[in-house]
Design a protein around this motif. Structure first.
Motif, short mmCIF file in Angstrom:
data_model
loop_
_atom_site.label_atom_id
_atom_site.label_comp_id
_atom_site.label_asym_id
_atom_site.label_seq_id
_atom_site.Cartn_x
_atom_site.Cartn_y
_atom_site.Cartn_z
N THR A 21 2.19 9.87 2.21
CA THR A 21 1.27 9.68 1.04
C THR A 21 0.23 8.87 1.36
O THR A 21 -0.91 8.73 1.02
CB THR A 21 2.13 9.23 0.01
OG1 THR A 21 3.29 8.44 0.38
CG2 THR A 21 3.12 10.33 -0.48
N LYS A 22 0.62 7.90 2.34
CA LYS A 22 -0.40 6.84 2.94
C LYS A 22 -1.51 7.44 3.76
O LYS A 22 -2.79 7.02 3.50
CB LYS A 22 0.20 5.77 3.84
CG LYS A 22 1.11 4.56 2.82
CD LYS A 22 2.03 3.77 3.93
CE LYS A 22 1.15 3.05 4.88
NZ LYS A 22 1.90 2.09 5.56
N LYS A 23 -1.18 8.45 4.30
CA LYS A 23 -2.37 9.26 5.03
C LYS A 23 -3.16 10.18 3.77
O LYS A 23 -4.42 10.70 3.89
CB LYS A 23 -1.66 10.12 6.06
CG LYS A 23 -1.39 9.31 7.24
CD LYS A 23 -0.78 10.10 8.23
CE LYS A 23 -0.03 9.33 9.46
NZ LYS A 23 0.92 8.49 9.13
N VAL A 31 -9.18 9.45 -10.18
CA VAL A 31 -8.96 10.74 -9.59
C VAL A 31 -9.34 11.91 -10.40
O VAL A 31 -10.03 13.00 -10.19
CB VAL A 31 -7.54 11.08 -8.96
CG1 VAL A 31 -7.43 12.58 -8.65
CG2 VAL A 31 -7.27 10.09 -7.70
N ALA A 83 0.63 4.31 -2.74
CA ALA A 83 0.26 5.51 -2.37
C ALA A 83 1.25 6.49 -2.68
O ALA A 83 1.12 7.52 -3.15
CB ALA A 83 0.07 5.38 -0.75
N PHE A 107 0.79 -1.48 -0.19
CA PHE A 107 -0.16 0.15 0.04
C PHE A 107 1.01 1.07 -0.03
O PHE A 107 0.76 2.20 -0.65
CB PHE A 107 -0.94 0.27 1.09
CG PHE A 107 -1.86 1.31 1.24
CD1 PHE A 107 -2.75 1.53 0.20
CD2 PHE A 107 -1.65 1.98 2.25
CE1 PHE A 107 -3.79 2.55 0.39
CE2 PHE A 107 -2.26 3.49 2.36
CZ PHE A 107 -3.30 3.52 1.32
N MET A 128 -3.32 10.21 0.56
CA MET A 128 -4.07 9.67 -0.66
C MET A 128 -5.60 9.45 -0.30
O MET A 128 -6.64 9.90 -0.98
CB MET A 128 -3.51 8.61 -1.30
CG MET A 128 -2.30 8.96 -2.07
SD MET A 128 -2.44 10.18 -3.45
CE MET A 128 -1.87 11.79 -2.71
N PRO A 129 -5.77 8.64 0.70
CA PRO A 129 -7.15 8.42 1.12
C PRO A 129 -7.99 9.67 1.25
O PRO A 129 -9.01 9.81 0.89
CB PRO A 129 -7.04 7.50 2.27
CG PRO A 129 -5.99 7.04 2.20
CD PRO A 129 -4.79 8.04 1.62
N VAL A 130 -7.52 10.67 2.03
CA VAL A 130 -8.13 11.88 2.30
C VAL A 130 -8.35 12.75 1.05
O VAL A 130 -9.57 13.38 0.67
CB VAL A 130 -7.25 12.75 3.02
CG1 VAL A 130 -7.55 14.22 3.27
CG2 VAL A 130 -7.10 12.27 4.62
N PHE A 140 -8.98 11.27 -2.18
CA PHE A 140 -10.18 10.59 -2.50
C PHE A 140 -11.40 10.92 -1.99
O PHE A 140 -12.43 11.10 -2.73
CB PHE A 140 -10.24 8.95 -2.35
CG PHE A 140 -9.24 8.31 -3.67
CD1 PHE A 140 -9.81 8.16 -4.76
CD2 PHE A 140 -7.64 8.30 -3.46
CE1 PHE A 140 -9.09 7.61 -5.54
CE2 PHE A 140 -7.09 7.48 -4.56
CZ PHE A 140 -7.65 7.36 -5.71
N LEU A 141 -11.50 10.91 -0.50
CA LEU A 141 -12.56 11.15 0.37
C LEU A 141 -13.00 12.57 -0.03
O LEU A 141 -14.42 12.98 -0.28
CB LEU A 141 -12.47 11.14 1.79
CG LEU A 141 -13.48 11.53 2.80
CD1 LEU A 141 -14.41 10.71 2.45
CD2 LEU A 141 -12.89 11.42 4.07
N ALA A 188 -6.12 4.20 -11.08
CA ALA A 188 -6.39 5.15 -9.94
C ALA A 188 -6.17 6.86 -10.33
O ALA A 188 -7.02 7.54 -9.76
CB ALA A 188 -5.56 4.81 -8.60
#
Length: 462
Positions: free
Chosen positions: A185-187, A274, A28, A24, A189-191, A193-194, A270
């Motif tokens: 980036t792991k933190k 985006v 990310a 992951f 990228m999900p933000v 997308f959200l 992905a």
């Protein structure tokens, strides 16, 4: 194959090298590099100016023929050598052949891109706070245009925001690859997308929003011209952070068991997702309030604030939009600046903290010429261009295309089938001989030819 074995062995010798620690994390970080303001800003306005869905179809085809093959090649070479971009090609090329110059031009390209990209990112970060303060909350494009004009014409604001952005990126890089780039980036990228989903849902709820959806997803093939095709090919090449050593550098941090073709395909999908979410977030709202989808580069800083100011709770969604744009720019800048940092650190034996600080100081100097291109240095021009435009032109039309072309030639004609197969199969652990044969044909003939055509078009030679 003997040369590759020596390269791998030498890479493994000595102290342990920092790298990505999870699948992951790899996804990310690589996605963070590919996803940038191009997704939030350039892709939507190019889609708008080139006919909507028809352009999108051409873009997907171009990505498969140009973006994906070059990305696979870069990451593969980086992982094979386990070193910075310049050293990688010194290790992997036949003795005495100067293929390392590809990466040297890539490092120069990354540095020049960072000089002007950091200023665009500075505008985005400034707009986060302007949105919070309500300074750009107006449905009148003339008001939002005036606000943007004042920002870029103010030398103090331009420099201050750029230096703050550089300090932020430098601070993350100082923490290293795993604890810095990967962890952040792991933190982020999900933000990202959200936020895109939330803004997209809100945009779709507006009266008349379906007109924007239709524009984005209903093809009008009559608008597809040779110019549109070349624009799509160019976007496919430039938007995925290839041709400047970023993917080769990130590839050097890949784990040995990472499936490179599968990872790059996920990144491509992905990245496209985006871009589509950004289009859904922007176009329905643009149409709902009667703005023009072909607003061009001004879409991000002039049209978007006016659009969000026209809707209920517009300020909240405007803040969210510029936060996600800031997140997108952060991931891209991390990968761009990592290229010269890794070269200084590994090639010249400078400690990573010192290498980061040196790059930041030099960038603050060169970047200042771009930050001041709309104010105190507006009249200073080389070849008829401001420093901002010159750096953009040189990297987009010369350095990056040349890097992509010669990288394809190196992988296709110098490395050849056997080395390509070994590198992508993880030394026989994966069975993808058919894919390797297709990739070899594409990087030998298709990708370099298409990149060359885009390059010649960008240089206005036809």
């Amino acid at each position: 194959m003997k040369q590759d074995s020596r390269s791998s062995a030498s890479a493994g010798a000595g102290k342990a090298r920092d790298g990505f620690t999870s699948s992951f994390g790899v996804l990310a970080a690589t996605l963070g590099s590919a996803v940038g303001l191009g997704n939030i800003w350039k892709f939507p306005y190019l889609t708008g100016t080139n006919g909507g869905a028809g352009f999108l179809i051409v873009y997907v085809c171009a990505t498969l023929l140009v973006g994906l093959p070059v990305m696979i090649s870069e990451i593969m070479l980086g992982r094979r050598a386990k070193s910075d971009a310049v050293t990688a090609l010194k290790k992997l090329a036949p003795a005495g052949q100067p293929w390392w110059l590809i990466s040297a031009f890539g490092v120069l390209s990354a540095f020049l891109i960072m000089a002007f990209y950091s200023e665009v990112a500075a505008w985005v970060f400034a707009y986060v706070f302007k949105a919070i303060g309500g300074g750009i909350l107006s449905s009148n494009p003339q008001v939002t245009s005036s606000a943007f004009g004042k920002l870029i014409a103010d030398p103090v604001q331009s420099l201050l925001w750029q230096w703050l952005v550089l300090a932020l990126i430098g601070g993350i890089l100082l923490m290293g690859v795993a604890k810095g780039i990967e962890a952040v980036t792991k933190k982020l990228m999900p933000v990202l997308f959200l936020l895109l989903v939330v803004i997209g849902v809100r945009s779709l709820m507006l009266p008349g929003a379906m007109q924007g959806v239709s524009f984005l997803f209903t093809p009008d093939f009559s608008k597809i011209t040779a110019g549109v095709v070349l624009t799509a090919v160019g976007l496919a090449f430039f938007k995925l952070s290839i041709g400047m050593g970023t993917m080769m550098t990130y590839g050097s941090y890949f784990r040995d068991d990472q499936n490179i073709p599968a990872t790059t395909l996920r990144v491509m999908c992905a990245d496209l997702f985006v871009s589509m979410l950004a289009g859904i977030a922007i176009f329905p709202a643009v149409f709902a309030f009667g703005f023009k989808p072909e607003a061009g580069p001004s879409l991000l800083f002039i049209t978007i604030p006016a659009v969000f100011a026209s809707m209920p709770m517009g300020q909240l969604f405007m803040v969210a939009f510029f936060i996600l744009a800031a997140i997108a720019s952060t991931g891209a800048m991390l990968s761009i600046l990592e290229v010269p940092v890794s070269v200084l650190s590994e090639r010249f034996g400078i400690s990573r903290p010192k290498a980061t600080v040196i790059n930041l100081l030099v960038l603050a100097l060169f970047g200042a010429t771009c930050a001041l291109s709309n104010s105190t240095m507006a009249d200073f021009k080389l070849f008829g261009m401001t420093m901002f435009d010159l750096f953009d032109f040189v990297t987009s039309n010369i350095l990056m295309p040349l890097g992509g072309i010669f990288l394809c030639l190196f992988v296709g004609w110098v490395w050849g089938f056997d080395r390509l197969k070994a590198a992508l199969s993880n030394e026989g652990q994966l069975h993808n001989e058919g894919l390797v044969r297709v990739l070899l044909v594409v990087v030998r003939f298709v990708s370099p030819l298409l990149i060359l055509v885009v390059m010649l078009k960008g240089l206005k030679l036809f």
